[in-house]
Design an enzyme around this catalytic site. Structure first.
Site, short mmCIF file in Angstrom:
data_model
loop_
_atom_site.label_atom_id
_atom_site.label_comp_id
_atom_site.label_asym_id
_atom_site.label_seq_id
_atom_site.Cartn_x
_atom_site.Cartn_y
_atom_site.Cartn_z
CG ASP A 80 -11.05 10.30 -15.67
OD1 ASP A 80 -11.62 10.05 -14.59
OD2 ASP A 80 -9.89 9.91 -15.93
CD GLU A 173 -9.73 5.83 -11.42
OE1 GLU A 173 -9.41 4.82 -10.77
OE2 GLU A 173 -10.01 5.79 -12.65
CG ASP A 196 -13.73 3.15 -10.48
OD1 ASP A 196 -14.28 3.06 -11.60
OD2 ASP A 196 -12.54 3.48 -10.33
#
EC number: 3.4.11.4
Length: 410
Positions: A80, A173, A196
């Site tokens: 996402d 997330e 990330d």
């Protein structure tokens, strides 16, 4: 790897996968599952094994081991993108051989070196920016592209020794649910890394302790023409409560290891109003003090009321992964060595937020966070450096090789 990495990234960001906090199912948006199906097909075509997509939106796959005696490790990114800003119809701008000047974003906005001096670190390199109307989606499409590109290289080169490598792409997330249905035993890794993070060299294994406080104001509504002595405006109660919150104890007034209270939402009418605060701190004791202090403020406010009341509900979200990482120092040491092997100085810093890795670390999967190469996530000023993305892919490969070396040479 550069062209494959760039092609993947530009293809992935065209798919709008914003999560939706208002939807309680997993994944919270159909587009995330559609993206996962596309990635599943790509992984199968590339030769990944055990490619599986759950109905909850978790995509897992394996690169089979080429040697025995090496622990299975994993790499994780999320499907996402943030719901904070427009994530549809992304039109990236590619700036090759960046000259160090301000960058025009479309026709109406600017990525300025004065506001974002980190741009000057990338003179002569290739940047990807937005056109000023959307976010870019590097958080975390960059991580997905880097993981797939690096691990596809291992599949193409079976002569490289390594243990089994697992990947997982998680949904939701950005709205705090990424680890909610993560099958740690099924994943099978002894430890993992989320890809990330932000700028080149980032390595993060500390994050906020986090909670959400919802304060509900109960008033009394009536016709405004006959309100004297009767009406109690819940919105006024909520506004007065917030007006006495500490002014500097906020995201915009804090940095580094400072914690904060963040009024993230306020809504209501005369009868009822609601304040939603994020509570954040790295120190668990101060974190607990913050929760107690806010509760005591509500109680004190109520004691001064004749009519109406405030109610508070506090829910913990996640905790500082440091407590779970410290017992496994090799997980961080290997990452540091891998980053250094790419000619980069590790930039160890706390995450002023959370990642899937924070919750996974408390689920017996130690999981630090590694850079993607991006800056200014969740907004129109987001940008990423292609050379930094290449370095991130290189770090992933180095982690696989170093893990193998350390365990085979024991």
């Amino acid at each position: 790897m550069r062209q494959a990495l760039l092609t993947r990234f530009l293809r992935y960001i065209k798919i709008d996968t914003q999560s939706k906090a208002s939807n309680t199912r997993s994944p919270s948006s159909d587009s995330q599952l559609e993206f996962a199906v596309i990635l599943k097909q790509e992984l199968e075509q590339l030769g990944f094994e055990r490619v599986e997509l759950s109905h909850l939106g978790y995509l897992t796959a394996s690169v089979p081991k080429t040697v025995d005696g090496v622990p299975c490790i994993g790499f994780i990114a999320h499907l996402d993108t943030a719901p904070d800003f427009c994530g549809a119809n992304i039109t990236p701008q590619i700036i090759e051989n960046y000259d160090g000047e301000d960058i025009l974003l479309g026709d109406s906005d600017l990525l300025s070196t004065e506001q974002f001096p980190s741009l000057l670190n990338y003179v002569g390199q290739t940047l990807i920016t937005t056109d000023g109307t959307t976010l870019l989606g590097g958080d975390d499409k960059a991580g997905i592209a880097e993981i797939i590109t690096a691990l596809a290289h291992l599949i193409e080169h079976p002569e490289i020794p390594h243990g089994e490598i697992r990947l997982c792409f998680t949904p939701d997330e950005e709205i705090g649910r990424g680890a909610g249905h993560f099958d740690v035993p099924g994943f099978g890794a002894q430890w993992a890394y989320t890809i990330d993070g932000g700028e080149l060299g980032e390595l993060e294994y500390e994050n906020f302790n986090a909670a959400t406080a919802v304060i509900r104001a109960k008033g009394n509504n009536c016709h405004p023409g006959t309100a004297y002595g009767v009406m109690v405006n819940a919105q006024t109660m909520a506004a007065r409560f917030h007006a006495k919150m500490p002014l500097q104890d906020t995201p915009e007034g804090s940095k580094d290891y400072d914690g904060f209270f963040h009024l993230v939402n306020m809504q209501g009418q005369t009868e009822e109003a609601e304040l939603t605060y994020l509570i954040r701190d790295f120190d668990i004791d101060i974190f607990e003090q913050r929760k107690r202090w806010l509760t005591e403020r509500v109680n004190s406010y109520n004691a001064d009321l004749v009519v109406g009341s405030l109610e508070i509900e506090i829910t913990d979200s996640y905790f500082n992964m440091k407590e779970q990482i410290i017992p496994h120092p090799h997980v961080v040491d290997i990452a540091k060595e891998a980053i250094t092997s790419q000619g980069i100085t590790p930039l160890v810093k706390p995450i002023r937020g959370g990642t899937d890795g924070a919750r996974l670390s408390y689920m017996a999967l130690p999981c630090p966070n590694i850079f993607t190469g991006g800056h200014n996530f969740h907004g129109k000023h987001e940008y990423i450096c292609v050379e930094s993305m290449e370095k991130a892919a290189g770090v992933i490969l180095a982690i696989c090789s170093l893990t193998c070396e350390k365990y085979l040479n024991r």
